[in-house]
Design a protein around this motif. Structure first.
Motif, PDB file in Angstrom:
ATOM      1  N   PRO A 194       0.812  -1.230   0.000  1.00  0.00           N
ATOM      2  CA  PRO A 194       0.000   0.000   0.000  1.00  0.00           C
ATOM      3  C   PRO A 194       0.839   1.271   0.000  1.00  0.00           C
ATOM      4  N   LYS A 195       1.923   1.302   0.763  1.00  0.00           N
ATOM      5  CA  LYS A 195       2.745   2.511   0.833  1.00  0.00           C
ATOM      6  C   LYS A 195       3.402   2.813  -0.514  1.00  0.00           C
ATOM      7  N   MET A 196       3.793   1.767  -1.232  1.00  0.00           N
ATOM      8  CA  MET A 196       4.416   1.967  -2.533  1.00  0.00           C
ATOM      9  C   MET A 196       3.421   2.620  -3.496  1.00  0.00           C
ATOM     10  N   VAL A 197       2.190   2.125  -3.508  1.00  0.00           N
ATOM     11  CA  VAL A 197       1.166   2.676  -4.407  1.00  0.00           C
ATOM     12  C   VAL A 197       0.841   4.120  -4.025  1.00  0.00           C
ATOM     13  N   LEU A 198       0.637   4.385  -2.737  1.00  0.00           N
ATOM     14  CA  LEU A 198       0.286   5.736  -2.290  1.00  0.00           C
ATOM     15  C   LEU A 198       1.407   6.729  -2.574  1.00  0.00           C
ATOM     16  N   SER A 199       2.659   6.316  -2.354  1.00  0.00           N
ATOM     17  CA  SER A 199       3.785   7.218  -2.610  1.00  0.00           C
ATOM     18  C   SER A 199       3.856   7.594  -4.081  1.00  0.00           C
ATOM     19  N   HIS A 200       3.568   6.653  -4.958  1.00  0.00           N
ATOM     20  CA  HIS A 200       3.558   6.940  -6.400  1.00  0.00           C
ATOM     21  C   HIS A 200       2.426   7.916  -6.740  1.00  0.00           C
ATOM     22  N   PHE A 201       1.251   7.658  -6.196  1.00  0.00           N
ATOM     23  CA  PHE A 201       0.087   8.464  -6.553  1.00  0.00           C
ATOM     24  C   PHE A 201       0.213   9.903  -6.045  1.00  0.00           C
ATOM     25  N   PHE A 202       0.607  10.076  -4.785  1.00  0.00           N
ATOM     26  CA  PHE A 202       0.752  11.431  -4.250  1.00  0.00           C
ATOM     27  C   PHE A 202       1.846  12.194  -4.978  1.00  0.00           C
ATOM     28  N   SER A 203       2.942  11.507  -5.274  1.00  0.00           N
ATOM     29  CA  SER A 203       4.061  12.161  -5.949  1.00  0.00           C
ATOM     30  C   SER A 203       3.668  12.614  -7.352  1.00  0.00           C
ATOM     31  N   ILE A 204       2.942  11.760  -8.056  1.00  0.00           N
ATOM     32  CA  ILE A 204       2.624  12.097  -9.446  1.00  0.00           C
ATOM     33  C   ILE A 204       1.566  13.200  -9.521  1.00  0.00           C
ATOM     34  N   ILE A 205       0.623  13.224  -8.588  1.00  0.00           N
ATOM     35  CA  ILE A 205      -0.377  14.302  -8.569  1.00  0.00           C
ATOM     36  C   ILE A 205       0.300  15.646  -8.297  1.00  0.00           C
ATOM     37  N   TRP A 206       1.197  15.644  -7.332  1.00  0.00           N
ATOM     38  CA  TRP A 206       1.949  16.858  -7.003  1.00  0.00           C
ATOM     39  C   TRP A 206       2.773  17.327  -8.205  1.00  0.00           C
ATOM     40  N   THR A 207       3.452  16.386  -8.842  1.00  0.00           N
ATOM     41  CA  THR A 207       4.294  16.712  -9.994  1.00  0.00           C
ATOM     42  C   THR A 207       3.469  17.229 -11.169  1.00  0.00           C
ATOM     43  N   ALA A 208       2.237  16.717 -11.303  1.00  0.00           N
ATOM     44  CA  ALA A 208       1.380  17.147 -12.418  1.00  0.00           C
ATOM     45  C   ALA A 208       0.837  18.555 -12.224  1.00  0.00           C
ATOM     46  N   LEU A 209       0.549  18.908 -10.983  1.00  0.00           N
ATOM     47  CA  LEU A 209      -0.121  20.188 -10.738  1.00  0.00           C
ATOM     48  C   LEU A 209       0.833  21.359 -10.509  1.00  0.00           C
ATOM     49  N   THR A 210       1.958  21.133  -9.866  1.00  0.00           N
ATOM     50  CA  THR A 210       2.836  22.248  -9.481  1.00  0.00           C
ATOM     51  C   THR A 210       3.423  23.046 -10.651  1.00  0.00           C
ATOM     52  N   PRO A 211       3.659  22.462 -11.836  1.00  0.00           N
ATOM     53  CA  PRO A 211       4.188  23.302 -12.929  1.00  0.00           C
ATOM     54  C   PRO A 211       3.281  24.469 -13.283  1.00  0.00           C
ATOM     55  N   TYR A 212       1.973  24.333 -13.050  1.00  0.00           N
ATOM     56  CA  TYR A 212       1.059  25.399 -13.410  1.00  0.00           C
ATOM     57  C   TYR A 212       1.235  26.626 -12.517  1.00  0.00           C
ATOM     58  N   VAL A 213       1.736  26.401 -11.312  1.00  0.00           N
ATOM     59  CA  VAL A 213       2.029  27.531 -10.433  1.00  0.00           C
ATOM     60  C   VAL A 213       3.099  28.410 -11.080  1.00  0.00           C
ATOM     61  N   GLY A 214       4.166  27.756 -11.577  1.00  0.00           N
ATOM     62  CA  GLY A 214       5.236  28.483 -12.249  1.00  0.00           C
ATOM     63  C   GLY A 214       4.756  29.149 -13.526  1.00  0.00           C
ATOM     64  N   ILE A 215       3.896  28.442 -14.284  1.00  0.00           N
ATOM     65  CA  ILE A 215       3.372  29.010 -15.531  1.00  0.00           C
ATOM     66  C   ILE A 215       2.565  30.272 -15.242  1.00  0.00           C
ATOM     67  N   TYR A 216       1.700  30.200 -14.239  1.00  0.00           N
ATOM     68  CA  TYR A 216       0.836  31.344 -13.909  1.00  0.00           C
ATOM     69  C   TYR A 216       1.662  32.534 -13.414  1.00  0.00           C
ATOM     70  N   LEU A 217       2.600  32.260 -12.493  1.00  0.00           N
ATOM     71  CA  LEU A 217       3.420  33.353 -11.952  1.00  0.00           C
ATOM     72  C   LEU A 217       4.331  33.963 -13.026  1.00  0.00           C
ATOM     73  N   SER A 218       4.872  33.124 -13.912  1.00  0.00           N
ATOM     74  CA  SER A 218       5.721  33.623 -15.004  1.00  0.00           C
ATOM     75  C   SER A 218       4.926  34.522 -15.935  1.00  0.00           C
ATOM     76  N   ALA A 219       3.672  34.110 -16.188  1.00  0.00           N
ATOM     77  CA  ALA A 219       2.816  34.925 -17.054  1.00  0.00           C
ATOM     78  C   ALA A 219       2.566  36.304 -16.432  1.00  0.00           C
ATOM     79  N   LEU A 220       2.382  36.344 -15.103  1.00  0.00           N
ATOM     80  CA  LEU A 220       2.180  37.633 -14.419  1.00  0.00           C
ATOM     81  C   LEU A 220       3.418  38.515 -14.520  1.00  0.00           C
ATOM     82  N   ILE A 221       4.590  37.927 -14.352  1.00  0.00           N
ATOM     83  CA  ILE A 221       5.846  38.693 -14.435  1.00  0.00           C
ATOM     84  C   ILE A 221       6.052  39.240 -15.848  1.00  0.00           C
TER      85      ILE A 221
END
Length: 624
Positions: free
Chosen positions: A29-56
């Protein structure tokens, strides 16, 4: 060869992949959860940089407010630092839980092998199935090992798509001003719908084409498995020490030349998959790549036209191109992953066909009484047995009772039923007819593992592991050193033990330790005999473990073992009569039946009996 119409349905694809991820989660279970949480985080966080870069960029192209720019840059740096820190923590968690993932997945079917009924372990079809699963696992990452990656990619693509979509909605909401003249057509709902339709078609088409290319692996999974099997055999040909002498003497390495020079093999340049790669697989992959490039062109054209017409500024161009591209790539990846799951589904079917082999042997519930006086009595009562799928009887109407503390020899020609007799005694198989009793109770009623504890067996093809000597004798990692040493002494290994560089901690062979010690066949037999003594079971069975020795050496070892077995009941299986003259009783097997019973003296005097016939045929080996 699997044809397209035989491909697994989407409904079955979903069910078998869902079952597979549940199976992996149940074990890790820990192996599956670690993969899922990591990949969701990795998928969403680039948009933070995209949005802030667009503002700059927007601020740089517009008001150029120094204070606002400074604030945006500082906030962006702090945010990215926090994201990087949390990403590193998630990655560390994922990597630690996923260490040895390939081996962890293999443990699932290995555990099944250890838990299944011996009748299935002994079945060649089971091993063919397991071999195919392992070859697909190692050769192309097919089967269970691909499931976690597919779900990981699927989650990533979903959140990538949703994140990109959130930053893209305003692209279609931003309108071109009236001053743009003819460019106002970009505001028309039909034009917007047309662009969306084109983008969706292109996004859908690229992975569909890629899946069509990958489908050829599934359509030819039998050839794929065979190709992996041959590759594994020839690629590891030179690593097998046990065949090294034969390879050298008979120059068998020349077989490798034929394999290497044959370009028509499954994975070779003129083989099956090379033909597909040059034909339909190559075509579909090329078209998939071309469609992806077309999508990028449409996106750039639409965004730049709206920016040129004055719908938004340069900062928004950066945001929209990045977000739309990522959203589309997420959707495309989702469709492609669904295709990958469908391609992998037949390999999962093969895996679950193996994992679903039922355990039909009744386990029993009675506890075997632990008697200090070893007063156990075993009786075969009208026992007959047929191997699964066979119409012939391996044993027929066998009746025999073991007298406690005595020595019984089971003799006969090869194939006469001796080893089958032992398999039934140890309850590796259940009789087809009749019953076997322990102290008057049918052995099927005893707890299976409890009953097995009554016996120590040294088979003809016994195995020692490349582990320390003490662990080999005790068959466990922690053990009573004094008992191990005593067992080795009794088995005749005492003198060799004194030469072991690390005593009981000396590794056998060199697979896991450079200091490992190679042992001879005779020494290995003594270690196996010591293992049977260490278990201290009331019944010891020696199923021709000394078959590689000459008759005189075998008889000498049996005689010596007879002296150290003390009050245990010992059963000697042999086709050599000279080895068993000291036994209290000898049972002679012929064509699956006991044709004679008695002492050596009684049997050899019966000149019309099978024992006398065998004795005379073998006399040349043990008479001067």
């Amino acid at each position: 060869m699997k044809k397209e119409k035989e491909m697994i349905s989407w409904s079955s694809t979903y069910k078998i992949n869902y079952r597979a991820i549940k199976l992996i989660y149940r074990h890790y279970p820990k192996m599956v959860l670690s993969h899922f949480f990591s990949i969701i985080w990795t998928a969403l966080t680039p948009y933070v940089g995209i949005y802030l870069s667009a503002l700059i960029i927007g601020e740089l192209a517009g008001e150029k407010d120094t204070k606002r720019l400074t604030g945006l840059v500082c906030f962006t740096l702090i945010t990215e630092a926090v994201i990087a820190f949390l990403s590193a923590l998630l990655l560390k968690w994922k990597n630690s839980e996923s260490a040895g993932m390939y081996h962890n997945i293999k443990r699932i079917w290995t555990k099944k092998l250890l838990d299944m009924d011996f009748v299935d372990i002994d079945n060649i079809e089971t091993h063919k199935m397991l071999s195919a699963i392992e070859e697909n696992h190692n050769g192309g990452g097919r089967g269970l090992v691909a499931v976690l990656g597919c779900y990981e990619t699927m989650l990533s693509s979903i959140f990538t798509f949703l994140g990109g979509l959130a930053l893209t909605v305003s692209l279609f909401a931003e309108t071109v001003p009236r001053s743009a003249g003819n460019y106002q057509i970009l505001n028309h709902p039909f034009f917007v719908l047309l662009i969306l339709f084109v983008l969706l078609v292109i996004t859908w088409l690229s992975p569909v084409l890629a899946t069509k290319a990958g489908r050829y692996w599934t359509m030819n999974q039998n050839q794929y498995t065979l190709g992996n099997r041959l590759f594994d055999f020839y690629a590891s040909f030179g690593y097998h020490r046990e065949i090294a002498a034969d390879v050298r003497i008979y120059h068998q390495d020349s077989m490798l030349d034929n394999w290497i020079s044959d370009k028509t093999g499954v994975f070779e340049s003129k083989g099956l998959f090379a033909g597909y790669a040059k034909g339909p697989m190559g075509f579909y992959n090329a078209m998939s790549a071309a469609v992806s490039v077309l999508f990028t062109g449409v996106i750039y054209l639409f965004v730049c036209l709206k920016a040129w017409a004055g719908a938004f500024g340069i900062g928004s161009v950066t945001q929209y191109i990045a977000s739309v591209t990522k959203a589309a790539s997420g959707l495309s990846e989702l469709i492609e992953t669904a295709g990958t799951m469908k391609i992998n589904a037949p390999f999962l079917e093969k895996t679950f066909e193996y994992l679903d082999i039922p355990n039909l042997m009744y386990q029993g519930s009675l506890t075997v009484e632990k008697r200090r006086d070893r007063d156990y009595e075993v009786e075969f009562r009208n026992v007959s047995f047929q191997y699964p799928g066979s119409v012939d009887y391996a044993l027929k109407n066998v009746n025999i009772k073991f007298r406690i503390g005595e020595r019984l020899a089971v003799v006969g020609r090869n194939g006469s039923g001796k080893t089958t007799f032992i398999k039934l005694l140890c309850r590796l198989y259940d009789p087809t007819e009749g019953e076997i009793l322990l102290n008057g109770i049918n052995i099927r009623k005893y707890n299976y593992l409890d009953y097995m504890s009554v016996f120590s067996v040294v088979f003809q093809d016994f195995k020692l592991f490349a582990f320390p000597l003490g662990q080999n004798v005790a068959a466990k990692s922690s053990y009573d050193k004094e008992r191990v040493e005593n067992s080795l002494q009794k088995a005749g290994f005492g003198e060799r033990l004194s030469d072991m560089p690390d005593g009981l901690e000396t590794y056998l062979y060199k697979e896991f330790s450079e200091k490992g010690v190679d042992i001879s066949g005779g020494e290995a037999q003594k270690i196996a005999l010591a293992r049977s003594l260490y278990k201290d079971s009331p019944f010891i069975i020696l199923d021709e473990p000394t078959a590689a020795l000459d008759p005189v050496a075998e008889a000498d070892m049996y005689t010596r073992f007879n002296e150290v077995a003390e009050d245990k009941t010992v059963i000697y299986i042999s086709h050599r009569l000279s080895s068993c003259q000291f036994c209290d009783e000898i049972a002679v097997f012929e064509n699956g039946e006991i044709v004679q019973k008695g002492s050596h003296k009684e049997l050899v005097e019966d000149k019309n009996g099978k024992y006398y016939e065998l004795w005379q045929a073998q006399a040349q080996y043990y008479t001067e």
